[in-house]
Design a protein around this motif. Structure first.
Motif, mmCIF file in Angstrom:
data_model
loop_
_atom_site.group_PDB
_atom_site.id
_atom_site.type_symbol
_atom_site.label_atom_id
_atom_site.label_comp_id
_atom_site.label_asym_id
_atom_site.label_seq_id
_atom_site.Cartn_x
_atom_site.Cartn_y
_atom_site.Cartn_z
ATOM 1 N N GLU A 139 0.785 -1.230 0.000
ATOM 2 C CA GLU A 139 0.000 0.000 0.000
ATOM 3 C C GLU A 139 0.824 1.289 0.000
ATOM 4 O O GLU A 139 0.248 2.372 -0.036
ATOM 5 C CB GLU A 139 -0.952 0.009 1.215
ATOM 6 C CG GLU A 139 -2.022 -1.065 1.121
ATOM 7 C CD GLU A 139 -2.899 -1.179 2.367
ATOM 8 O OE1 GLU A 139 -3.817 -2.003 2.360
ATOM 9 O OE2 GLU A 139 -2.660 -0.434 3.343
ATOM 10 N N ARG A 169 -2.151 5.792 1.161
ATOM 11 C CA ARG A 169 -2.060 4.334 0.957
ATOM 12 C C ARG A 169 -2.602 4.006 -0.423
ATOM 13 O O ARG A 169 -3.691 4.472 -0.796
ATOM 14 C CB ARG A 169 -2.881 3.570 2.008
ATOM 15 C CG ARG A 169 -2.360 3.776 3.419
ATOM 16 C CD ARG A 169 -3.086 2.895 4.409
ATOM 17 N NE ARG A 169 -2.783 3.341 5.764
ATOM 18 C CZ ARG A 169 -3.320 2.830 6.871
ATOM 19 N NH1 ARG A 169 -4.200 1.825 6.764
ATOM 20 N NH2 ARG A 169 -3.003 3.281 8.057
ATOM 21 N N GLU A 171 -4.529 1.982 -2.175
ATOM 22 C CA GLU A 171 -5.581 0.977 -2.007
ATOM 23 C C GLU A 171 -6.605 1.174 -3.112
ATOM 24 O O GLU A 171 -6.577 2.171 -3.822
ATOM 25 C CB GLU A 171 -6.294 1.158 -0.669
ATOM 26 C CG GLU A 171 -5.384 1.076 0.531
ATOM 27 C CD GLU A 171 -6.160 0.830 1.816
ATOM 28 O OE1 GLU A 171 -6.699 -0.280 1.947
ATOM 29 O OE2 GLU A 171 -6.221 1.726 2.666
ATOM 30 N N ARG A 220 -12.794 4.628 1.714
ATOM 31 C CA ARG A 220 -11.429 4.147 1.502
ATOM 32 C C ARG A 220 -10.785 4.956 0.390
ATOM 33 O O ARG A 220 -11.220 4.897 -0.759
ATOM 34 C CB ARG A 220 -11.440 2.649 1.169
ATOM 35 C CG ARG A 220 -10.081 1.991 1.284
ATOM 36 C CD ARG A 220 -10.126 0.495 1.076
ATOM 37 N NE ARG A 220 -10.778 -0.247 2.149
ATOM 38 C CZ ARG A 220 -10.242 -0.436 3.351
ATOM 39 N NH1 ARG A 220 -9.059 0.045 3.640
ATOM 40 N NH2 ARG A 220 -10.886 -1.118 4.270
#
Ligand code: ATP
Ligand code: MG
Length: 420
Positions: free
Chosen positions: A65, A111, A113, A119
């Motif tokens: 990540e 990160r 992701e 998210r």
């Protein structure tokens, strides 16, 4: 020319959204101040080695990540994926650890992701790190502090605390062996991800979202049965403190955290109002980390709180204060050749009434179009200066919300009216 766009998973925070963030930020920074915590700000960019060492090579963060690249001199650097590693580095480097420290931070984390609801690739965390206090009283304090936060924000009914103890490193190693033995005998029933973790990071399998894996784990050895005496006492005392102060929790023996540095206490505040991304705040104790990073052995405990998820929760539950819609109290309308009188009157009002949020109309236009803008601004009052008012040193004040008659008064009088 092709229009340039922001990088996927990295959002702009627009003027319509920032009042909510300012509300969350001020609520949190005031809360931390009430408990005697001080703010620390560390760089967004750190040596890659820092995260590899602190977070752990076998974690999701370090394995896949991180935003890592070589800078112009060929050094590997990484945009921080979390806040603990940098805070520990700064505390060691600046000799902060000669006494206990209660610290908090706020800022972006990065990160790589898959972006989805709750998210992002650039997201924001508030975090707390406490150094130099080994007893469970401080664990209880940070949990009480977060419980107070939920109450203040009006979400207490929608978040719950999951609590566990990971024990010391020996008891964790003994548990790890027992778990690996149990799962190895059933390896063919594990999904691919868990099979890989069985070798690299078996405790993370407890965290699996796969229902088949969870069913398999029902009869697996239980982490809490392996606790060493010291960790057990610590955990029992923490629970007693929480019981005494009315912080409710559920002991979840399968709660492990995705980062390597945790031992003893771990916890998550979770909600079922946000779907899959339900962890709003997570943390625990990391007594070995400072030493592992080259400092003197120093106990530590802390948490990270995801601001995007918290904002989503406040919006979903509709618990935001109404006042956030209103960014100004008054809007000054200036019609005719009166700019100079309007600017001077506005400055006078700002001096007389420091609390007043006053927007002055700039750029001219008809009375009607300016009044439309005043209304759209959500202000309580329109303050109107036309040529008559300018000549007499007066302002007309018109309420945009209440049904009261408008008045024309001297600028000095107006301060009194608005004050009332
Ligand atoms: P998850 O299991 O959801 O991936 P995590 O264990 O990776 O979470 P932590 O490293 O403990 O999360 O970070 C603390 C908090 O930061 C999380 O509980 C969550 O609220 C928030 N957070 C983590 N990753 C993201 C992300 N990519 N986007 C938005 N918020 C995040
Ligand atoms: Mg994660």
């Amino acid at each position: 020319m092709k229009q340039l766009r922001a990088i996927r998973g990295m959002n702009d925070l627009l003027p319509t959204q920032s009042p909510v963030w300012q509300y969350v930020e001020s609520t949190l920074s005031e809360l931390f101040a009430r408990y005697g915590y001080s703010e620390i700000r560390t760089p967004l960019l750190e040596a890659t080695q820092l995260f590899a060492r602190a977070v752990g090579e076998a974690t999701d963060i370090v394995e896949k990540e991180m935003y890592t690249f070589d800078d112009k001199s060929g050094d590997s650097v990484t945009l921080r994926p979390e806040g603990t590693a940098g805070t520990v580095r700064a505390a060691i480097q600046n000799n902060l650890l000669i006494q206990p420290q209660r610290l908090w931070y706020f800022g972006p984390m990065f990160r790589y992701e898959r972006p989805q609801k709750g998210r992002l690739r650039q997201f924001h965390q508030f975090g707390v790190e406490v150094f130099g206090i080994e007893g469970p009283d401080i664990d209880a304090e940070i949990l009480m502090m977060t419980a107070r936060l939920w109450k203040q924000l009006g979400v207490s009914e929608h978040v719950s605390l999951q609590l566990n103890s990971l024990g010391n490193s020996e008891s964790r190693a003994a548990y790890r062996d027992a778990l690996v033995e149990y799962l190895s005998a059933r390896k063919d029933q594990l999904d691919e991800d868990s099979q890989r973790r069985l070798e690299r990071n078996p405790l993370r399998i407890l965290d699996s979202k796969n229902p088949d894996t969870q069913a398999l784990l029902a009869d697996a050895p239980c982490l809490l049965d392996f606790l060493d005496d010291e960790s057990r006492t610590h955990f029992d005392q923490l629970r007693a403190f929480l019981d005494a102060t009315g912080v409710t929790y559920e002991v979840n023996p399968r709660l492990v955290r995705g980062l390597d540095y945790y031992g003893k206490t771990v916890f998550e505040w979770v909600t079922d109002s946000l779907g899959a991304q339900g962890t709003v705040c997570a943390g625990g104790r990391y007594d070995g980390l400072v030493e592992q990073m080259g400092g003197k052995p120093t106990p530590g405990v802390g948490f990270g709180l995801g601001v995007e998820r918290l904002v989503l929760l406040l919006e979903t539950l509709e618990v935001l204060p109404d006042a956030l819609d209103q960014q100004v109290d008054a809007y000054m309308v200036a019609v005719g050749d009166v700019q100079s009188a309007a600017l001077a009157a506005a400055e006078q009002l700002r001096s007389d009434l420091p609390w007043l949020r006053l927007q002055t109309h700039c750029g001219g236009g008809s009375f009607k179009s300016q009044m439309k803008k005043a209304d759209k601004s959500n202000a309580d009052y329109a303050l109107i200066i036309g040529e008559d008012e300018a000549a007499a040193g007066q302002i007309t004040v018109k309420s945009l919300r209440a049904d009261v008659e408008q008045q024309t008064v001297a600028v000095a009088e107006l301060a009194k009216i608005l004050q009332g």
